[in-house]
Design a protein around this motif. Structure first.
Motif, PDB file in Angstrom:
ATOM      1  N   GLU A  26      23.780  12.185  43.914  1.00  0.00           N
ATOM      2  CA  GLU A  26      22.967  11.007  43.664  1.00  0.00           C
ATOM      3  C   GLU A  26      23.514   9.886  44.536  1.00  0.00           C
ATOM      4  O   GLU A  26      24.657   9.464  44.369  1.00  0.00           O
ATOM      5  CB  GLU A  26      23.027  10.623  42.185  1.00  0.00           C
ATOM      6  CG  GLU A  26      22.114   9.467  41.816  1.00  0.00           C
ATOM      7  CD  GLU A  26      22.115   9.166  40.330  1.00  0.00           C
ATOM      8  OE1 GLU A  26      21.798   8.017  39.961  1.00  0.00           O
ATOM      9  OE2 GLU A  26      22.449  10.077  39.536  1.00  0.00           O
ATOM     10  N   THR A  28      23.187   6.130  46.611  1.00  0.00           N
ATOM     11  CA  THR A  28      22.636   4.807  46.874  1.00  0.00           C
ATOM     12  C   THR A  28      23.164   4.354  48.227  1.00  0.00           C
ATOM     13  O   THR A  28      24.352   4.510  48.513  1.00  0.00           O
ATOM     14  CB  THR A  28      23.058   3.802  45.791  1.00  0.00           C
ATOM     15  OG1 THR A  28      22.574   4.248  44.517  1.00  0.00           O
ATOM     16  CG2 THR A  28      22.482   2.420  46.070  1.00  0.00           C
ATOM     17  N   ALA A  41      15.202   6.669  52.043  1.00  0.00           N
ATOM     18  CA  ALA A  41      14.512   6.552  50.760  1.00  0.00           C
ATOM     19  C   ALA A  41      13.595   7.753  50.517  1.00  0.00           C
ATOM     20  O   ALA A  41      13.529   8.289  49.401  1.00  0.00           O
ATOM     21  CB  ALA A  41      13.722   5.252  50.698  1.00  0.00           C
ATOM     22  N   LYS A  46      18.525   6.047  46.841  1.00  0.00           N
ATOM     23  CA  LYS A  46      18.160   4.721  46.374  1.00  0.00           C
ATOM     24  C   LYS A  46      18.646   3.718  47.414  1.00  0.00           C
ATOM     25  O   LYS A  46      19.717   3.880  47.989  1.00  0.00           O
ATOM     26  CB  LYS A  46      18.830   4.431  45.028  1.00  0.00           C
ATOM     27  CG  LYS A  46      18.413   5.364  43.905  1.00  0.00           C
ATOM     28  CD  LYS A  46      19.192   5.035  42.627  1.00  0.00           C
ATOM     29  CE  LYS A  46      18.846   6.019  41.512  1.00  0.00           C
ATOM     30  NZ  LYS A  46      19.635   5.732  40.281  1.00  0.00           N
TER      31      LYS A  46
END
Length: 263
Positions: A26, A28, A41, A46
């Motif tokens: 995960e 960012t 993206a 993120k």
């Protein structure tokens, strides 16, 4: 799996971040030029507006930035989001002194690891970089292994130190290859003959880097790395090379292009 924030999506950072996405983390991302972050993206990342936003929910924060000034600025901006238990991995080439200053800024309970890399864009995309790691990489080894082969260098800052040692030797060597080609032209020797001879000589690895295609380590960053070295020790050859690099016309070209520019 840990939540990761990746800050710095330049020519090296972008393919490195993609490897983390491909591995299922995960992720960012943040980049000073937001358009580069938006590229990821659609691949599942993120996009954060600020460094602090990127770091807020992350367990591990990776910085891959151009120079010490950029690293200090970005880490300074994320300080409000750094809480005990978080780990910061700086993969930029900033030298041991700047890394020590960076680590001293961090809140208590935040661990800093230096892991600058050797290799260009092609190796970043393939996960074949060499990582010079200072500090204990064990807690984040699975993350680091997405990028390439880990070399444990010792305590915090040792990875940053070894990176500057190795890259300075490479830069000085590539610059000498440029002078060798200039000398060969003076003697009237064919370029193919000299290129083959240098590649098959004890300087083969350096010559291969000088003549490599599809790689991108800007002369501008090479000059920055040599400057870090000469600020740490009396290095006459490195000082001379830095002077040569500093006046070249197109410093966004790959280091290997000094062979053309210095002829």
């Amino acid at each position: 799996m840990e939540k990761i924030a990746f800050l710095g999506l330049g020519s090296m950072g972008l393919p490195m971040a993609r490897r983390l996405l491909a591995a299922g983390y995960e992720l960012t991302v943040w980049n000073r030029t937001a358009a580069k972050a938006e590229l990821l993206a659609s691949e599942g990342a993120k996009v954060a507006i600020t460094p602090a936003e990127a770091a807020w929910d992350a367990d591990v924060i990776v910085t891959m930035l151009a120079d010490p000034e950029a690293v200090h600025a970005v880490v300074g901006a994320m300080l409000p989001a750094l809480r005990p238990g978080k780990r910061l991995i700086d993969m930029s080439s900033i030298g041991p002194q700047s890394f020590a200053e960076l680590a001293a800024k961090l809140p208590e309970g935040v661990t800093a690891i230096d892991a600058p890399v050797l290799g260009s864009v092609d190796r970043a995309a393939a996960g074949q970089l060499i990582l010079f790691v200072g500090g204990d990489p064990t807690p984040v080894q699975g993350i680091l292994e997405q990028f390439g082969r880990i070399t444990r260098c010792g305590g915090p800052g040792a990875g940053s130190a070894l990176k500057i040692v190795v890259i300075t030797a490479v830069i000085v060597g590539v610059t000498e290859i440029a002078e060798a080609m200039k000398l060969a032209a003076t003697y009237g020797l064919s370029e193919d003959l000299v290129t083959t001879a240098l590649t098959n000589s004890p300087l083969g690895g350096v010559a291969a880097r000088a003549f490599a295609e599809g790689v991108h380590y800007p002369i501008r960053l090479a000059a920055k790395d040599v400057a870090l070295a000469t600020a740490s020790a009396d290095l006459p050859l490195a000082r001379t090379v830095h002077g040569q690099l500093a006046w070249l016309a197109d410093t966004e070209q790959d280091l290997g292009k000094v062979v053309d520019q210095l002829r």
